[in-house]
Design a protein around this motif. Structure first.
Motif, PDB file in Angstrom:
ATOM      1  N   MET A 207       0.838  -1.194   0.000  1.00 52.20           N
ATOM      2  CA  MET A 207       0.000   0.000   0.000  1.00 52.20           C
ATOM      3  C   MET A 207       0.875   1.246   0.000  1.00 52.20           C
ATOM      4  O   MET A 207       0.479   2.292  -0.511  1.00 52.20           O
ATOM      5  CB  MET A 207      -0.930   0.002   1.215  1.00 52.20           C
ATOM      6  CG  MET A 207      -1.912  -1.142   1.205  1.00 52.20           C
ATOM      7  SD  MET A 207      -2.903  -1.200  -0.315  1.00 52.20           S
ATOM      8  CE  MET A 207      -4.404  -0.455   0.260  1.00 52.20           C
ATOM      9  N   PHE A 235      -7.941   5.399   0.290  1.00 55.85           N
ATOM     10  CA  PHE A 235      -7.428   5.300   1.660  1.00 55.85           C
ATOM     11  C   PHE A 235      -8.375   5.901   2.695  1.00 55.85           C
ATOM     12  O   PHE A 235      -8.156   5.753   3.892  1.00 55.85           O
ATOM     13  CB  PHE A 235      -6.032   5.926   1.761  1.00 55.85           C
ATOM     14  CG  PHE A 235      -5.012   5.176   0.967  1.00 55.85           C
ATOM     15  CD1 PHE A 235      -4.952   3.790   1.054  1.00 55.85           C
ATOM     16  CD2 PHE A 235      -4.138   5.826   0.122  1.00 55.85           C
ATOM     17  CE1 PHE A 235      -4.034   3.068   0.308  1.00 55.85           C
ATOM     18  CE2 PHE A 235      -3.213   5.122  -0.622  1.00 55.85           C
ATOM     19  CZ  PHE A 235      -3.160   3.738  -0.534  1.00 55.85           C
ATOM     20  N   GLY A 238     -10.521   3.139   5.307  1.00 56.08           N
ATOM     21  CA  GLY A 238      -9.590   2.379   6.141  1.00 56.08           C
ATOM     22  C   GLY A 238     -10.157   1.077   6.693  1.00 56.08           C
ATOM     23  O   GLY A 238      -9.504   0.041   6.642  1.00 56.08           O
ATOM     24  N   LEU A 241     -10.569  -1.558   3.993  1.00 51.10           N
ATOM     25  CA  LEU A 241      -9.262  -2.084   3.582  1.00 51.10           C
ATOM     26  C   LEU A 241      -8.747  -3.075   4.618  1.00 51.10           C
ATOM     27  O   LEU A 241      -8.238  -4.144   4.273  1.00 51.10           O
ATOM     28  CB  LEU A 241      -8.261  -0.937   3.390  1.00 51.10           C
ATOM     29  CG  LEU A 241      -8.527  -0.026   2.193  1.00 51.10           C
ATOM     30  CD1 LEU A 241      -7.632   1.207   2.241  1.00 51.10           C
ATOM     31  CD2 LEU A 241      -8.305  -0.777   0.881  1.00 51.10           C
ATOM     32  N   VAL A 248      -3.818   0.484   5.663  1.00 53.00           N
ATOM     33  CA  VAL A 248      -3.544   1.731   4.959  1.00 53.00           C
ATOM     34  C   VAL A 248      -2.033   1.956   4.972  1.00 53.00           C
ATOM     35  O   VAL A 248      -1.327   1.380   5.776  1.00 53.00           O
ATOM     36  CB  VAL A 248      -4.278   2.931   5.601  1.00 53.00           C
ATOM     37  CG1 VAL A 248      -5.770   2.824   5.378  1.00 53.00           C
ATOM     38  CG2 VAL A 248      -3.968   3.025   7.070  1.00 53.00           C
ATOM     39  N   LEU A 254       1.217   8.280   2.893  1.00 53.26           N
ATOM     40  CA  LEU A 254      -0.121   8.823   2.716  1.00 53.26           C
ATOM     41  C   LEU A 254      -0.062  10.355   2.666  1.00 53.26           C
ATOM     42  O   LEU A 254      -0.662  10.985   1.795  1.00 53.26           O
ATOM     43  CB  LEU A 254      -1.029   8.352   3.858  1.00 53.26           C
ATOM     44  CG  LEU A 254      -2.482   8.779   3.741  1.00 53.26           C
ATOM     45  CD1 LEU A 254      -3.073   8.351   2.400  1.00 53.26           C
ATOM     46  CD2 LEU A 254      -3.302   8.189   4.877  1.00 53.26           C
TER      47      LEU A 254
END
Ligand code: ADP
Ligand code: MG
Length: 267
Positions: A207, A235, A238, A241, A248, A254
């Protein structure tokens, strides 16, 4: 509207249909890939990433659904499938295992030779691809088997780039490399993307890499598209995912991804 270079519609692939081992690997995949795109495909092991990629260049025939290259059905004929392999370059996982020629130069030349180009054109393509992948001239007449793992990987990628694909598709291109090798390979891909405008489709299970490099992210889960969009959109999901076992990216990646898009981030 601009026609996508590649488009999949309701793509489905079933392995070993009608046997006790039947597996639906991908299903309901609608994807559009435009010139200049940089798309990361992420997903848990077994989510269908590699199966999907092999449909993008005519290698694996859909069980259902279609793939369009410049609006034309890629699987319409043997000829269109063969053409697809020249427009869409697929770099397999661990592509260095498929090097087989006596020299680096011959290995890189294999694809363009197969396209029926003249010797001069092949030589020009080989030089260009070696440039993109940072392979020095002194390596060109060595055996690829005498190179390091990272160098072999770059030779294999150069062999695909030498066909000047409009879409460069890579299956976990950094897997198994050390941090320096990873960075070098990534820079090679980026150089090709930026100077040619070719679309990049890259499978990764990192990621962090998806956040760092991609403009769009498509998340596969159990063979279906679970999420798709810009990194900040993907993203922002969260919990979903995490439920897919993905998590994340590290805060730094990020924040970088957000900043690149003009979203103010503290720190
Ligand atoms: P990923 O690349 O995300 O790990 P794959 O596309 O390799 O996923 O696999 C998707 C599913 O299809 C998995 O269940 C896998 O076991 C199955 N599969 C992949 N390749 C084959 C094959 N050649 N024959 C049968 N099943 C396969
Ligand atoms: Mg895979």
């Amino acid at each position: 509207m601009e026609t996508p270079v590649l488009k999949t519609v309701k793509l489905k692939h079933v392995y070993s249909p009608g046997t006790p081992f039947t597996t639906t690997a991908i299903e309901d995949i609608d994807l559009e890939i435009y010139r200049g795109d940089f798309i990361a495909i992420v997903g848990h092991t077994g989510s269908g990433k590699s199966t999907l990629l092999q449909h993008l260049n005519g290698l694996l025939r859909p069980t259902e659904g279609s793939v369009y290259l410049h609006g034309e059905d890629m699987y319409a004929s043997k000829k269109s499938m063969r053409q697809a392999a020249f427009h869409v370059g697929l770099v397999f996982q661990y592509p260095e295992y498929q090097l087989f020629e006596d020299t680096v130069r011959l290995d890189i030349a294999f694809g363009p030779k197969n396209m029926g180009l003249s010797d001069e054109e092949v030589a020009a393509r080989v030089a260009e691809a070696a440039g993109f992948t940072g392979i020095p001239e002194r390596y060109m007449d060595k055996s690829p088997f005498d190179l390091s793992g990272g160098q072999k990987r770059r030779v294999a990628i150069a062999g695909i780039i030498a066909m000047r694909p409009e879409v460069l598709v890579l299956d976990e291109p950094m897997a198994g490399l050390d941090p320096q090798g990873r960075q070098e390979v990534m820079e090679n891909i980026r150089a090709y993307h930026e100077s040619t405008g070719a679309a990049i489709v890259m499978v990764t299970h990192s990621m962090d890499d998806a956040a760092r490099y991609a403009k769009k992210i498509t998340v596969l889960s159990r063979g279906r598209i679970a999420l798709s969009g810009t990194p900040e959109v993907v993203f922002s999901h969260g919990e979903e995912l995490q439920a897919m076992g993905l998590g994340v990216p590290a805060a730094v990646e990020l924040a970088d991804a957000l900043r690149r898009r003009g979203v103010p981030v503290e720190g």
